[in-house]
Motif scaffolding. Structure first.
Motif, PDB file in Angstrom:
ATOM      1  N   SER A 112       0.827  -1.212   0.000  1.00 36.79           N
ATOM      2  CA  SER A 112       0.000   0.000   0.000  1.00 36.79           C
ATOM      3  C   SER A 112       0.859   1.259   0.000  1.00 36.79           C
ATOM      4  O   SER A 112       0.336   2.363   0.088  1.00 36.79           O
ATOM      5  CB  SER A 112      -0.918   0.002   1.232  1.00 36.79           C
ATOM      6  OG  SER A 112      -0.154  -0.030   2.415  1.00 36.79           O
ATOM      7  N   LYS A 113       2.176   1.091  -0.104  1.00 38.77           N
ATOM      8  CA  LYS A 113       3.064   2.244  -0.054  1.00 38.77           C
ATOM      9  C   LYS A 113       3.088   2.964  -1.397  1.00 38.77           C
ATOM     10  O   LYS A 113       2.940   2.357  -2.459  1.00 38.77           O
ATOM     11  CB  LYS A 113       4.479   1.808   0.321  1.00 38.77           C
ATOM     12  CG  LYS A 113       4.602   1.300   1.752  1.00 38.77           C
ATOM     13  CD  LYS A 113       6.038   0.972   2.083  1.00 38.77           C
ATOM     14  CE  LYS A 113       6.164   0.532   3.539  1.00 38.77           C
ATOM     15  NZ  LYS A 113       7.555   0.212   3.895  1.00 38.77           N
ATOM     16  N   GLN A 721       1.076  14.375   7.848  1.00 36.68           N
ATOM     17  CA  GLN A 721      -0.111  13.539   7.961  1.00 36.68           C
ATOM     18  C   GLN A 721      -1.386  14.338   8.242  1.00 36.68           C
ATOM     19  O   GLN A 721      -2.464  13.760   8.283  1.00 36.68           O
ATOM     20  CB  GLN A 721       0.086  12.518   9.093  1.00 36.68           C
ATOM     21  CG  GLN A 721       1.217  11.534   8.842  1.00 36.68           C
ATOM     22  CD  GLN A 721       1.489  10.674  10.052  1.00 36.68           C
ATOM     23  OE1 GLN A 721       1.906  11.164  11.109  1.00 36.68           O
ATOM     24  NE2 GLN A 721       1.239   9.384   9.917  1.00 36.68           N
ATOM     25  N   THR A 777      -4.001  11.233   8.369  1.00 41.94           N
ATOM     26  CA  THR A 777      -3.669   9.874   7.943  1.00 41.94           C
ATOM     27  C   THR A 777      -2.646   9.258   8.891  1.00 41.94           C
ATOM     28  O   THR A 777      -1.807   9.962   9.469  1.00 41.94           O
ATOM     29  CB  THR A 777      -3.087   9.876   6.521  1.00 41.94           C
ATOM     30  OG1 THR A 777      -1.908  10.697   6.491  1.00 41.94           O
ATOM     31  CG2 THR A 777      -4.092  10.420   5.522  1.00 41.94           C
ATOM     32  N   PHE A 778      -2.719   7.948   9.038  1.00 45.43           N
ATOM     33  CA  PHE A 778      -1.763   7.233   9.883  1.00 45.43           C
ATOM     34  C   PHE A 778      -1.706   5.776   9.443  1.00 45.43           C
ATOM     35  O   PHE A 778      -2.490   5.334   8.590  1.00 45.43           O
ATOM     36  CB  PHE A 778      -2.147   7.339  11.366  1.00 45.43           C
ATOM     37  CG  PHE A 778      -3.512   6.811  11.707  1.00 45.43           C
ATOM     38  CD1 PHE A 778      -3.687   5.528  12.208  1.00 45.43           C
ATOM     39  CD2 PHE A 778      -4.641   7.610  11.537  1.00 45.43           C
ATOM     40  CE1 PHE A 778      -4.941   5.048  12.519  1.00 45.43           C
ATOM     41  CE2 PHE A 778      -5.910   7.140  11.846  1.00 45.43           C
ATOM     42  CZ  PHE A 778      -6.063   5.857  12.338  1.00 45.43           C
ATOM     43  N   LYS A 779      -0.771   5.019  10.003  1.00 45.02           N
ATOM     44  CA  LYS A 779      -0.552   3.626   9.615  1.00 45.02           C
ATOM     45  C   LYS A 779      -0.848   2.691  10.784  1.00 45.02           C
ATOM     46  O   LYS A 779      -0.456   2.953  11.908  1.00 45.02           O
ATOM     47  CB  LYS A 779       0.904   3.415   9.163  1.00 45.02           C
ATOM     48  CG  LYS A 779       1.268   4.078   7.858  1.00 45.02           C
ATOM     49  CD  LYS A 779       2.725   3.808   7.512  1.00 45.02           C
ATOM     50  CE  LYS A 779       3.094   4.403   6.171  1.00 45.02           C
ATOM     51  NZ  LYS A 779       2.440   3.691   5.066  1.00 45.02           N
ATOM     52  N   ASN A 782       2.794  -1.634   7.997  1.00 42.49           N
ATOM     53  CA  ASN A 782       3.393  -1.270   6.715  1.00 42.49           C
ATOM     54  C   ASN A 782       2.420  -1.456   5.556  1.00 42.49           C
ATOM     55  O   ASN A 782       2.548  -0.814   4.516  1.00 42.49           O
ATOM     56  CB  ASN A 782       4.651  -2.099   6.464  1.00 42.49           C
ATOM     57  CG  ASN A 782       5.802  -1.647   7.341  1.00 42.49           C
ATOM     58  OD1 ASN A 782       5.841  -0.504   7.787  1.00 42.49           O
ATOM     59  ND2 ASN A 782       6.733  -2.557   7.605  1.00 42.49           N
ATOM     60  N   SER A 783       1.453  -2.345   5.713  1.00 43.60           N
ATOM     61  CA  SER A 783       0.542  -2.645   4.615  1.00 43.60           C
ATOM     62  C   SER A 783      -0.883  -2.142   4.861  1.00 43.60           C
ATOM     63  O   SER A 783      -1.748  -2.317   4.008  1.00 43.60           O
ATOM     64  CB  SER A 783       0.508  -4.155   4.365  1.00 43.60           C
ATOM     65  OG  SER A 783       0.066  -4.844   5.520  1.00 43.60           O
ATOM     66  N   ASN A 785      -3.081   1.241   5.873  1.00 46.97           N
ATOM     67  CA  ASN A 785      -3.152   2.678   6.110  1.00 46.97           C
ATOM     68  C   ASN A 785      -4.550   3.057   6.552  1.00 46.97           C
ATOM     69  O   ASN A 785      -5.532   2.411   6.186  1.00 46.97           O
ATOM     70  CB  ASN A 785      -2.798   3.453   4.843  1.00 46.97           C
ATOM     71  CG  ASN A 785      -1.387   3.188   4.385  1.00 46.97           C
ATOM     72  OD1 ASN A 785      -0.477   3.072   5.194  1.00 46.97           O
ATOM     73  ND2 ASN A 785      -1.190   3.077   3.075  1.00 46.97           N
ATOM     74  N   SER A 787      -7.234   6.598   7.575  1.00 47.39           N
ATOM     75  CA  SER A 787      -7.430   8.048   7.502  1.00 47.39           C
ATOM     76  C   SER A 787      -8.698   8.429   8.262  1.00 47.39           C
ATOM     77  O   SER A 787      -9.675   7.674   8.291  1.00 47.39           O
ATOM     78  CB  SER A 787      -7.533   8.517   6.047  1.00 47.39           C
ATOM     79  OG  SER A 787      -8.681   7.989   5.421  1.00 47.39           O
ATOM     80  N   HIS A 835      -7.288   1.327   4.411  1.00 44.45           N
ATOM     81  CA  HIS A 835      -6.857   0.763   3.136  1.00 44.45           C
ATOM     82  C   HIS A 835      -5.831  -0.334   3.397  1.00 44.45           C
ATOM     83  O   HIS A 835      -4.936  -0.168   4.225  1.00 44.45           O
ATOM     84  CB  HIS A 835      -6.221   1.842   2.254  1.00 44.45           C
ATOM     85  CG  HIS A 835      -7.197   2.863   1.759  1.00 44.45           C
ATOM     86  ND1 HIS A 835      -7.823   2.772   0.549  1.00 44.45           N
ATOM     87  CD2 HIS A 835      -7.666   4.005   2.332  1.00 44.45           C
ATOM     88  CE1 HIS A 835      -8.624   3.806   0.378  1.00 44.45           C
ATOM     89  NE2 HIS A 835      -8.556   4.573   1.445  1.00 44.45           N
TER      90      HIS A 835
END
Length: 836
Positions: A112-113, A721, A777-779, A782-783, A785, A787, A835
């Motif tokens: 998703s990066k 973010q 937005t934040f995580k 790593n895959s 995300n 918002s 996401h």
């Protein structure tokens, strides 16, 4: 260009030698043996050390300057293995004239990066797997992909990537960040909304497609409804709405307050106000062309989200390397849970209808339940790189149940229910084929069915009123494209469509039934030449429409020209002739429970002519140092409108007459964008008048004549973010007609009606609204995300009047009472999305 790339690659290898040769030298110098797979080191180059090193120094040097792991096993053997690690990468994306590309999309395949290039074309990404694939794309250019290892350098230098122009996409972007990220201006003057890159606009918590385009000058809604978008003084039914080449007849949920098109799989939206391609017909005011994602991914991705009205989800599923499935769905939960947002929307949508209030009920009670949903699905099949098949389906639905009850004089309770449903089902398919380097074709077809059905059971009159409006259209199209040269493309095509419209009304007491069904077939051939090179863009086309039922031929020329005069200044000219055979009318204000009182009808060339339009616009654009200024003058004449499709509240509303309207004006937009903020102000000044030659007076202001309209906004990236946006709009009030002072009502047979004065001579008070939004937005990982968005429409709770009409006072038939429809009050909303 190929020579330039080879030259750059050659320069990068100066003073470097193949890694295998250096390893052979080290083996000879220190009597050791490297153990490696030839494929791991075969294509690698390395700069030789300036001096002879010890063995341990060589191993350190090799580990620092390659993506391989060198490890001494014993005095004799050294193993060489690929590293399984993450690296940081950066790069500059430029076009072949070395100009940086702002807004290029950088995707790490299978994750998703991603990133979007800045004004100097630069991007940076951290923690990228060394064996990942980096895909770089930009509209109008060929996409490129590289392994992440290609970006690795010892000195952390950023790699420069040059993208080549795509011969199939001559209509390139000229402004890459227009108002906000994801809004771009194309060379033909149209505007592209890329929902995947969409930034933040005041008041919005989702990238609502039809709300977002209202930020553009010349596009607004006089009653705040996306089901009533007015483009350069036109009515909503004069906008051609396409979703993956399927013609749509319905655009909104909540009867116009929310866009019915899910933005998560709708990849791009192109809005054209003038100079439309000859490929498209209908929509005498504008074309709104929505396209979904068209590539098969390499990994399973998706997302879920909710706001205070509804919840939704979407999935992109790669079934194999050449077969994919994209699905999405959304449903309101308003039938189970109400929120402050729902209450405001409900009040705005159903005010002054049978749902909001029924003054004829005494000692009674009413109850209503409303819900909406939509879903889409797309099957993608790549036979090979030259032949691709696509199949799509979309469904949009709104449903309202309304019940009312009262007690009789004997004390008995009687309850009855009413229902209103509104649906649009569409299906389509296409086959695109690249037959040679210069020749390609696209065959497509669609089916679209729109229904609005109402059953109104009235307790006081013991009457059941059933109404139905159905539109059924099928179409097929063949496009051929021939690239005469790199800069010149010729389009030829044929289109067939058949449209049938049914209108039905049934009354139980007294018994009455009326059914009317019309069918119209249309054949069209069209041709178009498009030229784009350096500072010049020219598109010339013509379309011939033949209406079989009327034996009528309409010829429609189209033109769009853009010429850059100097580096920062360009001139634009656009013109078109268009036609439209299906329009909406208003028979009675209380049709369909008074909520959706418009119904589609077909031209009959008797009292309902085919609508035709002629439009011309000329403008100038200045763009330099992140500042863009646009000034456009336009003239539009639309002929073949009728009294019934304008929704008059005056003495003309029940007459039969056809006429025209003419609108002329200017549009101004100034937009300053940087990496940290975007600010803009837009202004539209126009004059919009009807002409009905059989009415007196024959010329009077249009219902949607907005003389002055101003909007402005500021969007800030406070942190990487966190983004905020604040904006407002102001416009002069729209026209309305008031009763004759001192003689407000008159007798019309046995009925008392309002005696209206000169049509549209008065104006509502000025409209003013201030909106704000926040986006964070934040995580989660790593895959994954996430918002969070918050928005407020009408921060100051301004009570704007958006419509005004009059009715006979039920308590005194000599007087008329004024009824005002109000805009949304202070309306908050929240959304949360994930996401993966």
């Amino acid at each position: 260009m190929l020579f330039v790339c080879q030259l750059i690659q050659g320069q990068e290898r100066i003073n470097k030698e193949p890694l295998i040769e250096l390893l052979t030298k080290i083996e000879a110098q220190h009597e050791v043996k490297f153990s490696y797979a030839v494929s791991d080191v075969r294509d690698l180059f390395i700069k030789s050390p300036d001096k002879v090193l010890s063995l341990s120094e060589y191993i350190t040097y090799l580990n620092q300057n390659t993506l391989l792991n060198f490890e001494i096993l014993d005095e004799r053997y050294i193993t060489v293995t690929p590293l399984n690690k993450e690296i940081s990468i950066c790069g500059f994306v430029k076009e072949n004239n070395y100009a940086p590309l702002l807004g290029a999309n950088i995707i790490v395949s299978g994750t998703s990066k991603g990133a979007i290039t800045s004004f100097d074309g630069k991007f940076e990404l951290n923690n990228i797997p060394v064996n990942a694939k980096i895909v770089i794309s930009f509209i109008g250019f060929k996409s490129e992909s590289f392994p992440a290892s290609d970006f690795f350098t010892v000195t952390n230098d950023c790699k420069t990537i040059y993208l080549l122009e795509e011969a199939q996409a001559l209509n390139q972007v000229v402004i890459t960040k227009f108002l906000t990220t994801g809004l771009q201006k194309l060379k033909d003057g149209s505007t592209l909304l890329n929902t995947e890159k969409f930034g933040i606009l005041p008041g919005l918590t989702e990238p609502d497609i039809l709300q977002s385009i209202q930020a553009l000058p010349g596009i607004e809604s006089t009653n705040e409804s996306i089901a009533n978008i007015n483009v350069r003084g036109g009515t909503n039914d004069q906008n051609l709405m396409l979703w993956d080449d399927i013609k749509m007849y319905h655009s909104g949920h909540f009867f116009g307050l929310i866009s019915a098109y899910n933005p998560n799989l709708t990849n791009k939206v192109i809005v054209t106000k003038n100079g439309t391609s000859s490929e498209y017909s209908d929509g005498v005011s504008s074309t709104i062309n929505m396209s979904t994602k068209d590539k098969i991914g390499t990994s399973f991705t998706g997302g879920v989200g909710f706001n205070l009205i509804s919840a939704d989800a979407f999935l992109e599923i790669p079934l194999s390397h050449n077969l994919g499935l994209h699905i999405s769905g959304r449903r309101s939960f308003t039938d189970a849970f109400t929120s402050p947002t729902y209450d405001k929307y409900f009040e705005r949508s159903f005010q002054d209808s049978d749902i909001e209030t029924n003054p004829n009920l005494s000692d009674g009670m009413t109850n209503s339940e409303f819900l909406f949903y939509d879903y889409t699905a797309k099957l993608l099949y790549d036979i090979n790189s030259d032949h691709k098949i696509r199949a799509n389906v979309i469904s949009i639905s709104n449903n309202l149940d309304y019940s009312e009850a009262y007690k009789t004089n004997e004390g008995d309770s009687i309850s009855k229910s009413s229902n209103l449903s509104q649906e649009n089902l569409g299906a389509g398919g296409s086959w695109t084929a690249q037959w040679s380097k210069k020749f390609r074709t696209k065959v497509s077809g669609f089916y679209s069915k729109y229904n609005v059905d109402a059953s109104d059971e009235r307790v006081q009159t013991n009457q059941i009123l059933a109404q139905a409006n159905e539109v059924l259209e099928t179409g097929a199209k063949l496009n051929t494209y021939y690239d005469i040269s790199k800069h010149l493309t010729l389009l030829n095509g044929y289109e067939f469509s058949e449209i049938g419209i049914l209108n039905e009304t049934t009354v139980s007491a007294p018994s009455y039934e009326r059914t009317k069904k019309d069918v119209l077939r249309n054949h069209a051939v069209y041709t178009e030449m498009e030229f784009a090179k350096h500072f010049t863009f020219v598109r010339l086309g013509a379309r011939l429409n033949y209406f079989q039922k009327f034996d009528k031929l309409l010829i429609e020329p189209r033109v769009s020209i853009r010429q850059k005069i100097v580096n920062a200044l360009a001139l634009e000219l656009a013109g078109e002739f268009k036609n439209q055979s299906a329009t909406q009318i208003v028979d009675f204000e209380d049709d369909f429970l008074g909520v959706e009182n418009r119904r589609w009808i077909l031209a009959n060339e008797e009292n309902i002519p085919i609508s035709t339009s002629q439009q011309l616009s000329f403008g100038a654009e200045f763009s330099q140092n992140d500042l863009s200024i646009n000034l456009t003058a336009f003239y539009k004449d639309v002929d073949g409108i009728t009294v019934s499709n304008q929704g008059f509240y005056n003495n003309f509303q029940y007459l039969n007459a056809s006429g025209s309207y003419t609108v002329k004006g200017i549009e101004f937009l100034a937009n300053k964008t940087t990496d940290t903020y975007s600010a803009w102000i837009s202004y539209t000044n126009s004059s919009n008048d009807y002409e009905f030659k059989t009415l007196t007076p024959s010329i009077f202001p249009n219902n949607v004549d907005i003389e002055h309209s101003v909007s402005m906004a500021l969007s800030l990236n406070i942190l990487e973010q966190l983004k905020v946006s604040l904006g407002g709009m102001w416009r002069t009030g729209q026209p309305y007609t008031k009763p004759v002072e001192g003689n407000e009502t008159i007798q019309n047979g046995s009925t008392t009606v309002v005696n209206y004065d000169t049509p549209n001579r008065e104006r509502l008070d000025e409209f003013m609204r201030l909106d704000a939004s926040l986006h964070y937005t934040f995580k989660f990982s790593n895959s994954v995300n996430a918002s969070f968005r918050a928005g407020v429409i009408n921060l100051t709770n301004q009570r704007n009047s958006i419509n005004r009409y009059f009715e006979v006072d039920p308590n005194n038939s000599d007087n008329a009472i004024q009824i005002d429809n109000k805009s949304l009050g202070l309306t908050p909303n929240l959304s949360f999305r994930v996401h993966f």
